[in-house]
Design an enzyme around this catalytic site. Structure first.
Site, PDB file in Angstrom:
ATOM      1  N   ASP A   1      -7.951  -5.515   0.041  1.00  0.00           N
ATOM      2  CA  ASP A   1      -8.417  -6.391  -1.035  1.00  0.00           C
ATOM      3  C   ASP A   1      -7.995  -7.847  -0.850  1.00  0.00           C
ATOM      4  O   ASP A   1      -8.385  -8.706  -1.635  1.00  0.00           O
ATOM      5  CB  ASP A   1      -7.889  -5.882  -2.389  1.00  0.00           C
ATOM      6  CG  ASP A   1      -8.462  -4.515  -2.728  1.00  0.00           C
ATOM      7  OD1 ASP A   1      -9.664  -4.331  -2.513  1.00  0.00           O
ATOM      8  OD2 ASP A   1      -7.717  -3.647  -3.194  1.00  0.00           O
TER       9      ASP A   1
ATOM     10  N   HIS B   1       0.850  -1.192   0.000  1.00  0.00           N
ATOM     11  CA  HIS B   1       0.000   0.000   0.000  1.00  0.00           C
ATOM     12  C   HIS B   1       0.881   1.237   0.000  1.00  0.00           C
ATOM     13  O   HIS B   1       1.942   1.237   0.613  1.00  0.00           O
ATOM     14  CB  HIS B   1      -0.914   0.017   1.236  1.00  0.00           C
ATOM     15  CG  HIS B   1      -2.050   0.964   1.083  1.00  0.00           C
ATOM     16  ND1 HIS B   1      -1.948   2.295   1.388  1.00  0.00           N
ATOM     17  CD2 HIS B   1      -3.304   0.764   0.615  1.00  0.00           C
ATOM     18  CE1 HIS B   1      -3.101   2.881   1.119  1.00  0.00           C
ATOM     19  NE2 HIS B   1      -3.940   1.985   0.650  1.00  0.00           N
TER      20      HIS B   1
HETATM   21  N1  CMC Z   1       4.184  -7.602  -4.715  1.00  0.00           N
HETATM   22  C1  CMC Z   1       5.523  -7.546  -4.895  1.00  0.00           C
HETATM   23  N2  CMC Z   1       6.255  -6.432  -4.790  1.00  0.00           N
HETATM   24  C2  CMC Z   1       5.613  -5.297  -4.475  1.00  0.00           C
HETATM   25  C3  CMC Z   1       4.222  -5.273  -4.259  1.00  0.00           C
HETATM   26  C4  CMC Z   1       3.519  -6.481  -4.388  1.00  0.00           C
HETATM   27  N3  CMC Z   1       2.188  -6.514  -4.207  1.00  0.00           N
HETATM   28  N4  CMC Z   1       3.833  -4.006  -3.964  1.00  0.00           N
HETATM   29  C5  CMC Z   1       4.943  -3.271  -3.991  1.00  0.00           C
HETATM   30  N5  CMC Z   1       6.022  -4.038  -4.293  1.00  0.00           N
HETATM   31  C6  CMC Z   1       7.422  -3.593  -4.372  1.00  0.00           C
HETATM   32  C7  CMC Z   1       7.677  -2.869  -5.683  1.00  0.00           C
HETATM   33  O1  CMC Z   1       8.129  -3.747  -6.680  1.00  0.00           O
HETATM   34  C8  CMC Z   1       8.705  -1.861  -5.277  1.00  0.00           C
HETATM   35  O2  CMC Z   1       9.951  -2.497  -5.229  1.00  0.00           O
HETATM   36  P1  CMC Z   1      11.319  -1.672  -5.601  1.00  0.00           P
HETATM   37  O3  CMC Z   1      11.403  -0.593  -4.564  1.00  0.00           O
HETATM   38  O4  CMC Z   1      12.387  -2.709  -5.484  1.00  0.00           O
HETATM   39  O5  CMC Z   1      11.112  -1.147  -6.981  1.00  0.00           O
HETATM   40  C9  CMC Z   1       8.329  -1.511  -3.833  1.00  0.00           C
HETATM   41  O6  CMC Z   1       7.619  -2.643  -3.334  1.00  0.00           O
HETATM   42  C10 CMC Z   1       7.452  -0.268  -3.712  1.00  0.00           C
HETATM   43  O7  CMC Z   1       6.361  -0.421  -4.616  1.00  0.00           O
HETATM   44  P2  CMC Z   1       5.721   0.778  -5.429  1.00  0.00           P
HETATM   45  O8  CMC Z   1       4.963   0.232  -6.588  1.00  0.00           O
HETATM   46  O9  CMC Z   1       6.753   1.796  -5.694  1.00  0.00           O
HETATM   47  O10 CMC Z   1       4.720   1.337  -4.322  1.00  0.00           O
HETATM   48  P3  CMC Z   1       3.441   2.214  -4.570  1.00  0.00           P
HETATM   49  O11 CMC Z   1       3.167   2.906  -3.303  1.00  0.00           O
HETATM   50  O12 CMC Z   1       3.615   3.049  -5.784  1.00  0.00           O
HETATM   51  O13 CMC Z   1       2.303   1.124  -4.910  1.00  0.00           O
HETATM   52  C11 CMC Z   1       0.536  -0.416  -4.690  1.00  0.00           C
HETATM   53  C12 CMC Z   1       1.337   0.714  -4.019  1.00  0.00           C
HETATM   54  C13 CMC Z   1      -0.692  -0.717  -3.842  1.00  0.00           C
HETATM   55  C14 CMC Z   1       0.066   0.045  -6.080  1.00  0.00           C
HETATM   56  C15 CMC Z   1       1.435  -1.676  -4.809  1.00  0.00           C
HETATM   57  O14 CMC Z   1       1.801  -2.124  -3.524  1.00  0.00           O
HETATM   58  C16 CMC Z   1       0.758  -2.808  -5.594  1.00  0.00           C
HETATM   59  O15 CMC Z   1       0.817  -2.820  -6.819  1.00  0.00           O
HETATM   60  N6  CMC Z   1       0.099  -3.774  -4.885  1.00  0.00           N
HETATM   61  C17 CMC Z   1      -0.646  -4.836  -5.541  1.00  0.00           C
HETATM   62  C18 CMC Z   1      -2.005  -4.322  -5.978  1.00  0.00           C
HETATM   63  C19 CMC Z   1      -2.945  -4.101  -4.809  1.00  0.00           C
HETATM   64  O16 CMC Z   1      -3.116  -4.959  -3.954  1.00  0.00           O
HETATM   65  N7  CMC Z   1      -3.615  -2.927  -4.826  1.00  0.00           N
HETATM   66  C20 CMC Z   1      -4.627  -2.585  -3.812  1.00  0.00           C
HETATM   67  C21 CMC Z   1      -4.183  -1.450  -2.949  1.00  0.00           C
HETATM   68  S1  CMC Z   1      -5.212  -1.219  -1.503  1.00  0.00           S
HETATM   69  C22 CMC Z   1      -6.819  -0.899  -2.047  1.00  0.00           C
HETATM   70  C23 CMC Z   1      -6.970   0.126  -3.113  1.00  0.00           C
HETATM   71  O17 CMC Z   1      -6.233   1.065  -3.240  1.00  0.00           O
HETATM   72  O18 CMC Z   1      -7.923  -0.028  -3.869  1.00  0.00           O
END
Ligand code: CMC
Length: 392
Positions: free
Chosen positions: A327, A269
Site C-alpha cells: 500500500d 506486515h
Molecule cells: N508504524 C509504526 N510502528 C509499527 C507499524 C507502523 N506502521 N507497524 C507495526 N509497528 C510496531 C507496533 O507498534 C508493534 O510494536 P511493539 O512490539 O513495540 O508493540 C510492532 O511493530 C509489531 O506490530 P503489530 O501491530 O503487533 O504487528 P501486526 O502483525 O499485528 O500488524 C500491520 C501488522 C500491517 C497491521 C501493522 O504493521 C500496521 O498497522 N501497519 C500500518 C497499516 C498498513 O500499512 N497496513 C497494510 C498492510 S499490507 C496490505 C494489506 O494487508 O492490506
C-alpha cells in the site's frame, strides 16, 4: 488455559491447506501457484493471472481466449441494480456502496448460488470477476454525480475499468495504454495474498455454505479497515499531510511514540519481515508511470521516497523489521491516474475478488471442509442467579 490454545490474531494457527499462494516472509517472496509475483506483474496480465489462481496452471492461448470471452460476456449488471445505487447518499464512501452492491448480487443471480453444483460455482466465479469492475466504477460515477458508463467488451479488463470510470457521454475518451498497463499491474499485485484477514473472512463466511456473493461482500467489509486494504487511502492521506520532506522526522517520531496511536501507513506486515516484493514492483511502477505522464516531481512521491529511506535507516523500524508494504506506493500511482483517495480501497477489492473466490472454491471443494468455529477462553462471570430490576 484449558483445552484450547490462545492465539490472538492467529499469528501461529494454520486454518487450512492451500495450493494457491505461497509467502516466505523472511525472504520477502510471494508466489502465485509457484510463479514469482514480479515475473507475473511484468510479463503476464491480470486475466491470465486470474486463470492461474483459479485453475492452477497458466492457460494455453485457447484456454485464455475462452476464459476472457466468458468474463466479458458477464460484465453488465442487472439493470435493476441501478436503483440500488440510487438508494445511497452521494457522499457515501464507495467501499460502503461496493460492499452493499456485491452483497446485493445474491438477490439477483439465483442460478449461480448452489454451492454443491460445480457449474454454478464456476458461473458465480466468472460473474464476480466480470462484474466487480462495473460495480466499483459505478460507485465512483455515482459519488461524482456523473452518468453510469456501460462496460465495453472490446476493451481489455483494465482499459474497460478505466473507461467506465473516466469516460463521459459528451466527450471522446481514449484509454491511455500507459495507464491501462499500470492499472493491470496493480490488479495483478493485489490478486491474492493467502490467508489475510479478508480472505479468512471469506473462508469463514463460506464455511457455513452461505451464498457466494454474500461471502465476497464479507471480504469487502473486512478489507475496508486501515490496518488492511484501507491502508492505501490512509497512506496517501498521510503523505499529503506530511507535505514536504523536512516534516518527515516529526512523523517518524510520532510513529515510534507508544503514547501516540499514529502508525506509519503502508509500513509493516504480519508476514513480511523483509521487503514486501509487491512494494518493490509498485515502486518501480510509480517511477515509470509518473515519468511517462511527466509528473515525476509529484510531491507525494518525493515524500514517500525520502520517508522510506529515513525509516529503513532508523533503529526502531530496523529492529521491528518494518518495511514498506504493497500500500505504500500504490496510492501515488492511482492518484496520478486521476482517482480520488476514496477509490483506492475499492480498486484493491476489485483486484482481490479473484483471490477471495479462488480461496472460497478451494475450501468448498476440500473434502475435509468443516464450518469455521474458533473456541475461546472464557473470562467472564461465573454462573449467578437473575436479579429482578427492583433488586439491582
Ligand atoms: N508504524 C509504526 N510502528 C509499527 C507499524 C507502523 N506502521 N507497524 C507495526 N509497528 C510496531 C507496533 O507498534 C508493534 O510494536 P511493539 O512490539 O513495540 O508493540 C510492532 O511493530 C509489531 O506490530 P503489530 O501491530 O503487533 O504487528 P501486526 O502483525 O499485528 O500488524 C500491520 C501488522 C500491517 C497491521 C501493522 O504493521 C500496521 O498497522 N501497519 C500500518 C497499516 C498498513 O500499512 N497496513 C497494510 C498492510 S499490507 C496490505 C494489506 O494487508 O492490506
Amino acid at each position: 488455559t484449558g483445552r484450547f490454545t490462545y492465539d490472538p490474531g492467529f499469528t501461529s494457527t494454520a486454518a487450512c491447506f492451500s495450493d494457491i499462494t505461497f509467502i516466505d516472509g523472511d525472504k520477502g517472496e510471494l508466489l502465485y501457484r509457484g510463479y514469482p509475483i514480479d515475473q507475473l506483474a511484468k510479463q503476464s496480465h491480470f486475466l491470465e493471472v486470474c486463470y492461474l489462481l483459479l485453475y492452477g496452471e497458466l492457460p494455453t492461448a485457447q484456454q485464455l481466449e475462452d476464459f476472457e470471452n466468458r468474463v466479458t460476456s458477464h460484465t453488465m449488471l442487472h439493470e435493476q441494480m441501478v436503483n440500488f445505487y440510487r438508494g445511497f447518499r452521494r457522499d457515501a464512501h464507495p467501499m460502503a456502496v461496493v460492499c452493499g452492491v456485491v452483497g446485493a448480487m445474491s438477490a439477483f443471480y439465483h442460478d449461480s448460488t448452489d454451492i454443491n453444483d460445480a457449474w454454478q460455482r464456476e458461473v458465480a466465479t466468472v460473474r464476480l470477476i466480470a462484474k466487480v469492475p462495473t460495480i466499483c466504477a459505478w460507485a465512483y460515477k455515482y459519488a461524482i454525480g456523473q452518468p453510469f458508463v456501460y462496460p465495453r467488451n472490446d476493451l481489455d479488463y483494465a482499459s474497460n475499468f478505466l473507461h467506465m470510470c473516466f469516460a463521459v457521454p459528451c466527450e471522446d475518451y481514449v484509454v491511455d495504454p500507459i495507464l491501462s498497463r499500470a492499472m493491470d499491474r496493480i490488479f495483478t499485485l493485489h490478486a491474492d495474498h493467502e490467508q489475510n484477514a479478508s480472505t479468512s473472512t471469506v473462508r469463514l463466511a463460506g464455511s457455513s455454505h452461505a451464498n457466494p456473493f454474500a461471502c465476497i461482500a464479507a471480504g469487502v467489509a473486512c478489507l475496508w479497515g486501515p490496518a488492511h486494504g484501507g491502508a492505501n487511502q490512509a497512506c496517501l492521506e498521510m503523505l499529503r499531510e506530511i507535505g514536504t520532506p523536512d516534516r518527515i522526522p516529526e512523523f517518524i517520531a510520532r510513529a515510534k511514540d507508544k503514547n501516540d496511536p499514529f502508525r506509519l501507513m503502508g509500513f509493516g506486515h504480519r508476514v513480511y519481515k523483509n521487503f514486501d516484493p509487491r512494494a518493490k514492483v509498485m515502486k518501480e511502477s510509480a517511477d515509470e508511470v509518473l515519468g511517462l505522464l511527466g509528473v515525476e516531481d509529484n510531491p507525494a512521491l518525493q515524500v514517500a521516497k525520502e520517508l522510506e529511506k529515513i525509516a529503513l535507516e532508523d533503529e526502531y523500524f530496523i529492529s521491528k523489521k518494518l518495511y514498506p508494504n504493497v500500500d505504500f506506493y500504490s496510492g501515488i500511482i492511482l492518484d496520478a491516474m486521476g482517482f480520488p483517495t476514496s477509490m483506492f480501497t475499492p480498486i484493491f477489492a476489485l483486484a482481490r475478488t479473484v483471490g477471495w473466490i479462488a480461496q472460497w472454491k478451494e475450501m468448498i471443494e476440500d473434502p475435509v471442509q468443516k464450518i469455521g468455529r474458533p473456541r475461546q477462553l472464557y473470562t467472564g462471570a461465573t454462573a449467578r442467579d437473575y436479579v429482578e430490576v427492583e433488586g439491582r
